[in-house]
Structures are given as structure tokens and as C-alpha cells.
Design a protein around this motif. Structure first.
Motif, PDB file in Angstrom:
ATOM      1  N   MET A  48     -26.070  20.259 153.435  1.00  0.00           N
ATOM      2  CA  MET A  48     -26.392  20.272 154.806  1.00  0.00           C
ATOM      3  C   MET A  48     -26.364  21.875 155.414  1.00  0.00           C
ATOM      4  N   SER A  49     -25.943  22.836 154.565  1.00  0.00           N
ATOM      5  CA  SER A  49     -26.465  23.961 154.757  1.00  0.00           C
ATOM      6  C   SER A  49     -27.715  24.464 154.687  1.00  0.00           C
ATOM      7  N   ARG A  50     -28.625  23.717 154.192  1.00  0.00           N
ATOM      8  CA  ARG A  50     -30.026  23.919 153.932  1.00  0.00           C
ATOM      9  C   ARG A  50     -30.101  25.353 152.932  1.00  0.00           C
ATOM     10  N   ASN A  51     -29.141  25.543 152.005  1.00  0.00           N
ATOM     11  CA  ASN A  51     -29.379  26.876 151.153  1.00  0.00           C
ATOM     12  C   ASN A  51     -29.127  26.191 149.691  1.00  0.00           C
ATOM     13  N   ALA A  52     -30.282  26.342 149.119  1.00  0.00           N
ATOM     14  CA  ALA A  52     -30.507  26.003 147.643  1.00  0.00           C
ATOM     15  C   ALA A  52     -29.577  26.767 146.801  1.00  0.00           C
ATOM     16  N   GLU A  53     -29.446  27.848 146.828  1.00  0.00           N
ATOM     17  CA  GLU A  53     -28.601  28.670 145.847  1.00  0.00           C
ATOM     18  C   GLU A  53     -27.187  28.428 146.354  1.00  0.00           C
ATOM     19  N   LEU A  54     -26.688  28.290 147.551  1.00  0.00           N
ATOM     20  CA  LEU A  54     -25.192  28.053 147.595  1.00  0.00           C
ATOM     21  C   LEU A  54     -25.060  26.601 146.970  1.00  0.00           C
ATOM     22  N   VAL A  55     -25.908  25.831 147.038  1.00  0.00           N
ATOM     23  CA  VAL A  55     -25.734  24.373 146.143  1.00  0.00           C
ATOM     24  C   VAL A  55     -25.603  24.775 144.688  1.00  0.00           C
ATOM     25  N   ARG A  56     -26.400  25.439 144.214  1.00  0.00           N
ATOM     26  CA  ARG A  56     -26.587  25.915 142.793  1.00  0.00           C
ATOM     27  C   ARG A  56     -25.323  26.507 142.415  1.00  0.00           C
ATOM     28  N   LEU A  57     -24.613  27.401 143.097  1.00  0.00           N
ATOM     29  CA  LEU A  57     -23.397  28.419 142.658  1.00  0.00           C
ATOM     30  C   LEU A  57     -22.499  27.147 142.882  1.00  0.00           C
ATOM     31  N   LEU A  58     -22.265  26.337 143.888  1.00  0.00           N
ATOM     32  CA  LEU A  58     -21.389  25.119 143.838  1.00  0.00           C
ATOM     33  C   LEU A  58     -21.484  24.584 142.512  1.00  0.00           C
ATOM     34  N   ASP A  59     -22.331  23.910 142.241  1.00  0.00           N
ATOM     35  CA  ASP A  59     -22.347  22.897 141.236  1.00  0.00           C
ATOM     36  C   ASP A  59     -22.113  23.688 139.944  1.00  0.00           C
ATOM     37  N   ASN A  60     -22.288  24.870 139.762  1.00  0.00           N
ATOM     38  CA  ASN A  60     -21.812  25.810 138.563  1.00  0.00           C
ATOM     39  C   ASN A  60     -20.356  25.812 138.682  1.00  0.00           C
TER      40      ASN A  60
END
Length: 232
Positions: A146-158
Motif C-alpha cells: 500500500m506504500s506504493r514503494n517497490a524498494e521498501l517492499v523489496r527490503l521487507l521481503d529480504n
């Protein structure tokens, strides 16, 4: 089993990467264990070139380490690293929640609220920690989306993948001690309420508090992880 042995096949690299990532995240390789590339190549039916590419990728992401002259090893398992990852996750998700409060679509919020309500019945005695983690990770990733920030999603996944094993143990111990009903959806509901209200700072604060409350258990959980990994 991975059947494709073409060194240039990016599909083979991706499948090897995903298989080995899951093995490393769940410590099917013991902490600091040296990986036998020849044995893995046979196990996965993949040639050495795409295997090495997958191993290098996992090393860059922190799931493996490389020691000159010794090859690839499984990552270590120590309280300091786990503490760093929990703190990093709190920072990543705090910002993701703040942005979600600003950018989330009403329909995404409504859908997540409905799913959260339905999941309450899953928090009962006898439910596995793996299932609880699945529900929890799904909620957190959807907030990040929902943040619409792909980099934050990628960092969270890691970060989420690297602490997954410890979190399973954490919830197992918490459930054994207090019972599964003690693990509730209430913190998630508070986070979602703040997101829905557009309260950026409130959403970030609720998220950070939710994640940070388990920090004091990290050292004990790592100790339990070792006892389980090396149990006779």
C-alpha cells in the motif's frame, strides 16, 4: 527437482535461487556450514554455472557468506545479527506504514480489513506457528504494498525471509507459554485503523511498536534455535 541444466537458462538460475533461499532461510544448511557445490548440483540437477550465479545472488542478499579459499557457507546465526534485522525491519515497515497512510487505496484497505476480521478465528489453540507466521507476513507485506514503494517492499521481503526461522520459534514458544489466543490481530487492527484514517505518524508508530515488542526475546530465541538445529 530442477531438470534444466542449460548454463544460460535464466529459469534454471531462478529456480535454484528460490530453492536454495528457502533452504538457507529455514537453516536446512546448518549455521556456518560449508556448502558442497557438487552435491547441490546433483541434488538440484543443475550445472555449476547457473548454480554459482544463484549462490552469488544469495550471498549478496545476506543468506550465504563466501570465504576466500573455502567457498560458500550458510550464514551465521547470532543474536546481534537477528537484532539488527529486527531493528531494520521496524524502520522499513514504519516508513511503509507511514506512506500507506498517505497512499493506500480505499478498496485495498477494505479488503485487508475483511481478511483481518476473518483471520481472527485462526488464532486458536492447536494452530501451527508456521500458519501464524504466514498470516502475519501476509498482513505486513500488504501494508508495504500500500506504500506504493517497490524498494521498501523489496527490503521487507529480504529482512522477513532472513528472520523467518527465528520468528517461527518465537511464536512457537509464545504459543506454548501463553496459548495461541494470546497472539491476536489487535495490533494489526490498530495499524490498519491508522492507515485508514490517513494518520501517517500514528501508523508508523503503531507498526514500530508492534515489531519492536519482540526484540527482548531475540537472544533467547536464537539459543532455542541452536538447540533445535543440533538436537540429536
Amino acid at each position: 527437482m530442477i531438470q534444466d541444466t542449460d548454463p544460460q537458462d535464466t529459469g534454471a538460475v531462478e529456480r535454484a535461487y528460490r530453492t536454495l533461499k528457502e533452504m538457507a532461510a529455514s537453516f536446512e544448511f546448518k549455521p556456518d556450514q560449508r556448502l558442497n557445490e557438487s552435491a547441490i548440483s546433483v541434488q538440484l540437477s543443475i550445472s555449476r554455472t547457473p548454480l554459482r550465479e544463484a549462490l552469488n545472488r544469495l550471498t549478496a542478499e545476506g543468506f550465504l557468506t563466501f570465504k576466500r579459499g573455502q567457498g560458500f557457507h550458510c550464514r551465521a546465526l547470532n543474536p546481534a545479527e537477528m537484532m539488527d534485522l529486527y531493528e531494520a525491519r521496524a524502520a522499513i515497515e514504519g516508513e511503509a506504514a507511514r506512506l500507506a497512510a498517505r497512499r493506500a487505496a480505499p478498496e485495498d484497505i477494505a479488503r485487508l480489513r475483511a481478511d483481518l476480521e476473518q483471520s481472527k478465528d485462526r488464532y486458536t489453540s492447536g494452530v501451527s506457528a508456521v500458519e501464524l507466521i504466514r498470516l502475519d507476513e501476509d498482513f505486513h507485506r500488504r501494508i508495504a504494498l500500500m506504500s506504493r514503494n517497490a524498494e521498501l517492499v523489496r527490503l521487507l521481503d529480504n529482512a522477513a525471509a532472513r528472520i523467518h526461522y527465528i520468528r517461527v520459534i518465537d511464536l512457537q514458544l509464545l504459543s506454548e507459554r501463553d496459548g495461541a489466543p494470546a497472539i491476536t490481530t489487535q495490533p494489526h487492527a490498530r495499524i490498519l485503523d491508522a492507515v485508514a484514517a490517513g494518520d501517517e505518524e500514528g501508523a508508523a508508530r503503531e507498526m514500530r511498536c508492534h515489531i519492536s515488542r519482540r526484540l527482548e526475546e531475540v537472544t533467547a530465541n536464537v539459543r532455542h534455535a541452536f538447540s533445535r538445529l543440533y538436537a540429536p
